[in-house]
Design a protein around this motif. Structure first.
Motif, short mmCIF file in Angstrom:
data_model
loop_
_atom_site.label_atom_id
_atom_site.label_comp_id
_atom_site.label_asym_id
_atom_site.label_seq_id
_atom_site.Cartn_x
_atom_site.Cartn_y
_atom_site.Cartn_z
N TRP A 83 10.85 -47.97 -70.02
CA TRP A 83 9.98 -46.85 -69.65
C TRP A 83 10.81 -45.64 -69.24
N MET A 84 10.31 -44.47 -69.59
CA MET A 84 10.82 -43.21 -69.05
C MET A 84 9.62 -42.49 -68.41
N GLY A 85 9.90 -41.68 -67.41
CA GLY A 85 8.79 -40.96 -66.77
C GLY A 85 9.27 -39.67 -66.15
N ILE A 86 8.36 -38.73 -66.06
CA ILE A 86 8.74 -37.41 -65.54
C ILE A 86 9.05 -37.47 -64.05
N GLU A 87 9.49 -36.33 -63.55
CA GLU A 87 9.98 -36.22 -62.17
C GLU A 87 9.01 -36.78 -61.12
N ASN A 88 7.70 -36.54 -61.34
CA ASN A 88 6.69 -37.03 -60.38
C ASN A 88 6.85 -38.52 -60.10
N LEU A 89 7.32 -39.23 -61.13
CA LEU A 89 7.36 -40.69 -61.02
C LEU A 89 8.63 -41.20 -60.33
N ALA A 90 9.62 -40.34 -60.21
CA ALA A 90 10.84 -40.75 -59.48
C ALA A 90 10.57 -40.56 -57.99
N ASN A 91 9.50 -41.17 -57.55
CA ASN A 91 9.00 -40.96 -56.20
C ASN A 91 8.98 -42.31 -55.47
N PRO A 92 9.66 -42.42 -54.33
CA PRO A 92 9.68 -43.70 -53.62
C PRO A 92 8.30 -44.26 -53.32
N GLU A 93 7.27 -43.39 -53.33
CA GLU A 93 5.90 -43.89 -53.09
C GLU A 93 5.51 -44.94 -54.12
N LEU A 94 5.99 -44.76 -55.35
CA LEU A 94 5.68 -45.74 -56.40
C LEU A 94 6.32 -47.08 -56.08
N LEU A 95 7.52 -47.04 -55.52
CA LEU A 95 8.22 -48.27 -55.17
C LEU A 95 7.51 -48.95 -54.00
N GLU A 96 7.11 -48.12 -53.02
CA GLU A 96 6.40 -48.68 -51.86
C GLU A 96 5.05 -49.26 -52.28
N ALA A 97 4.48 -48.69 -53.34
CA ALA A 97 3.16 -49.16 -53.79
C ALA A 97 3.26 -50.47 -54.56
N GLY A 98 4.44 -51.03 -54.67
CA GLY A 98 4.58 -52.36 -55.28
C GLY A 98 5.03 -52.35 -56.73
N PHE A 99 5.52 -51.22 -57.20
CA PHE A 99 5.93 -51.16 -58.61
C PHE A 99 7.45 -51.24 -58.79
#
Lengths: 308, 401
Positions: B258-274
């Motif tokens: 997967w590749m994703g734009i800047e919005n996705l390089a966000n620790p919130e995604l990691l905290e959300a279990g991803f």
């Protein structure tokens, strides 16, 4: 179109349709019993989702407790809107347009209160912390059913059935139907109209809150989530003629099916972009209003008012 | 009596000019047009605080220097929509006479307000708009700090080629930002030797993305049969959460890069279990690389002292944009046309709180260095693994932070 796409879209249609049914029944109830096309219903859904989120963040992971909390939160907001705005307005015998505008206003006020709360505690786009698990998988046909599916669909169906039983086989349900048919006659017959209306608000709030919690299981929660989904929900209610209980449930599944399976078909064979998807509820609303304003109501009840 | 009246008249003649002299302060109005409500409301409010801080500091310096010029702000809410942005700009201009405005926030809002700004000689200094569609030469819009997305699109295209992806299954938000980015990416990817980019657009305010994700999975599956394939997600954070939730139980999407734009390089995604999912997917993103300048820490300190909390994401760009706007107005006055002419010169000599400003022919930031990020080994944050220099088009990996 591959089998996987068809199967998956049908599963999604069923899941989304079940949630739409739960939300749309609340709209149909307020429309028939309270005589209010309640756009603030969207915000009860959002309130439910946020209560569920806060509970899950506080470490409460029992889905039943979370749903109960969400339902209670939305009931409180629904009752507050009834007592503070709608009840005083009703006493002045307002037109339907006045009530419609009032419901828009109430919805906006609730929404921006939610915004204040969410901004203060940095709770934009958060997820309810329940891990997703695959419970059933069939690789041949591409079927994947998760724990969320098994919470959403049976809960929605059970609640819809419970509401149906309440309306059809309890004295309160009969009183609600009496109000739906003829408010003045109901009063003459000695039905405590105000008590029935309060109970209706409790039911409407509870269903919206629980729907919000269930919706929040599969999406990021933000203050606009209820508003974004409300047009699909209204489309379902309008398919039910805004009066038929069974018609509303059927309408919800038709909207869910249109947004998922029909959309996949149109994308595959006509090349229609998925960004067109939000237009589907509008198309349904316009088609129903133009071609058959009573929609399924006539089929299921043959008359105005909730189904017998 | 006549003498008394004459004395009064003379007093008035003497006092009025003196009072007028005391009140010679010249006030320039700086418009602040941001989304104060809606889902971007928290950004807009924080941006406004950054702009207010810049104005406070500028007024203090002007007072200390004995200057008669002062700045004040006039704000209006875009509600996060293009129409709202157009209304907000019009309101500020017509009610206060402002000809220079800091804002709006998103490219869609900027484009919404563009026509009115261009036709009325109003200059928009947008702190964080980056959509490729906003890069138009000669217009009244300046995007002074944050570079346009076509550089990010080129960075992603190079990363995709570097990683050996032959095909890309993309999901993108159907707005000026998403369309511009995916178009440039497709063009660059294919120019660099990539094969197919199969894209699915989704509505900017989706109720549900499950249909789109199912289709993304089908596309990725069929492209994988033809060669090495990755998913490219051009999604907002909230939408990405919905997409990833479904993707992690999807047999195809959970077994592909997967590749994703800047919005996705966000620790919130990691905290959300991803975190596990993104690690397994070799998830890569690029983000405009903030660097330290002599103004970085003073800005953070001043902001924290003034408001009691740290500035939010991109707030420093709003602070910088306000400074550039005010410095330009100090040189040419509150005249939109003159500001438009002078602003590139001032920008090009401005040291920002994170990066030097330097504008290209479109009035957009031309100094572009992106960091390339992957999920760190412990899954707690994103780690810098490379850099992309937009000026040279050079992609380097294994850089040290």
């Amino acid at each position: 179109m591959t089998t996987t796409l068809i199967v998956d879209s049908l599963v999604r249609s069923f899941q989304v349709g079940s949630l739409y049914a739960l939300m749309a029944l609340g709209i149909t109830l307020t429309m028939t019993v309270i005589k209010l096309p309640n756009f603030a219903h969207a915000e009860y859904v959002t309130v439910g989702a946020y209560v569920a989120l806060v509970m899950s963040m506080a470490g409460i992971s029992n889905p039943l407790l979370v749903m109960m909390g969400a339902g209670m939160g939305a009931v409180i907001v629904a009752l507050l809107s009834h007592y503070i705005v709608f009840l005083p307005l009703e006493r002045r015998s307002p037109s339907l347009y006045t009530m419609l505008l009032a419901s828009f206003s109430v919805g906006l006020i609730i929404r921006y209160i939610i915004f204040l709360f969410v901004d203060r505690f940095d709770m934009f786009d958060k997820r309810i912390q329940i891990p997703l698990e695959i419970w059933i998988r069939n690789r041949e046909i591409g079927l994947v059913l998760t724990n969320v599916f098994f919470w959403v669909v049976p809960t929605s169906i059970l609640l819809v059935l419970a509401l149906s039983l309440l309306l059809n086989f309890t004295p309160v349900g009969r009183e609600m139907r009496a109000l739906a048919d003829n408010l003045d006659l109901a009063r003459v017959l000695g039905i405590r109209v105000e008590r029935v209306k309060v109970l209706t608000w409790v039911l409407v709030g509870a269903m919206a809150g629980i729907a919000g919690a269930l919706w929040g299981l599969s999406t990021a929660i933000n203050p606009l989530m209820g508003w974004v989904v409300i047009l699909s929900v209204f489309a379902a209610a309008i398919l039910g003629g805004l009066s038929s209980f069974t018609g509303t449930i059927l309408g919800a599944y038709i909207v869910g099916l249109s947004e998922n399976t029909l959309m996949q078909v149109l994308h595959s064979y006509v090349g229609l972009d998925f960004s067109f998807k939000p237009a589907i509820p509008f198309i349904i609303i316009v088609l129903v209003l133009v071609l058959r304003p009573q929609a399924f109501a006539e089929i299921f009840s043959g008359a105005r008012g909730l189904d017998r | 009596m006549k003498k008394l009246l004459l004395a009064l008249f003379c007093s008035v003649l003497l006092v009025v000019p003196a009072l007028a002299q005391e009140d010679e302060t010249e006030t320039y109005v700086l418009g602040v047009v941001q989304p104060f409500t809606g889902s971007l409301g928290s950004f807009g409010s924080d941006f406004a605080r950054g702009i207010d801080l810049a104005v406070m500091q500028m007024n203090a310096e002007l007072e200390a220097a004995g200057s008669s010029v002062r700045f004040e702000t006039a704000s209006a809410d875009t509600e996060g929509t293009p129409d709202g942005a157009a209304r907000a700009v019009q309101t500020v201009v017509q009610t206060t006479g402002a000809e220079v405005i800091v804002g709006p926030l998103t490219t869609a809002e900027v484009l919404g307000a563009k026509q009115f700004a261009d036709e009325n000689g109003v200059v928009l200094v947008a702190p964080a708009s980056s959509g490729a569609a906003g890069g138009i030469p000669g217009d009244n819009i300046f995007r002074v700090m944050y570079p346009p997305d076509n550089y990010a699109a080129r960075a992603f295209a190079q990363i995709a080629i570097e990683r050996g992806y032959e095909n890309i299954a993309a999901l993108y938000v159907d707005d000026p930002f998403g369309n511009g980015l995916i178009d440039t990416f497709t063009e660059e990817f294919q120019a660099l030797g990539g094969s197919t980019v199969e894209s699915i657009a989704y509505s900017p305010e989706p109720t549900d993305l499950s249909g789109e994700v199912t289709r993304l999975s089908a596309n990725a599956d069929s492209l994988s049969a033809e060669g090495s394939t990755a998913v490219f997600c051009v999604c907002f954070l909230a939408d990405a959460q919905r997409v990833l939730q479904q993707a992690q139980v999807d047999p195809v999407l959970s077994d592909i890069d997967w590749m994703g734009i800047e919005n996705l390089a966000n620790p919130e995604l990691l905290e959300a279990g991803f975190a596990d999912f993104l690690q397994n997917a070799n998830f890569v993103s690029v983000s405009f690389a903030d660097t330290q300048t002599p103004l970085t820490q003073p800005f953070i300190d001043s902001f924290t002292e003034e408001y009691g909390d740290a500035p939010g994401p991109f707030t420093n760009y709003a602070f910088d944009a306000a400074n550039i706007a005010m410095l330009t107005m100090l040189t040419v006055g509150n005249d939109g046309d003159a500001v438009k002419s002078m602003l590139p010169f001032v920008s090009n000599h401005y040291i920002g709180t994170a990066v030097q400003a330097y504008l290209d022919e479109n009035g957009d930031q031309a100094i572009v260095v992106y960091g390339v990020f992957e999920v760190a080994e412990d899954g707690s944050d994103f780690a810098l693994i490379g850099r992309y220099d937009g000026a040279t088009g050079e992609l380097t990996f294994d850089v040290e932070e």
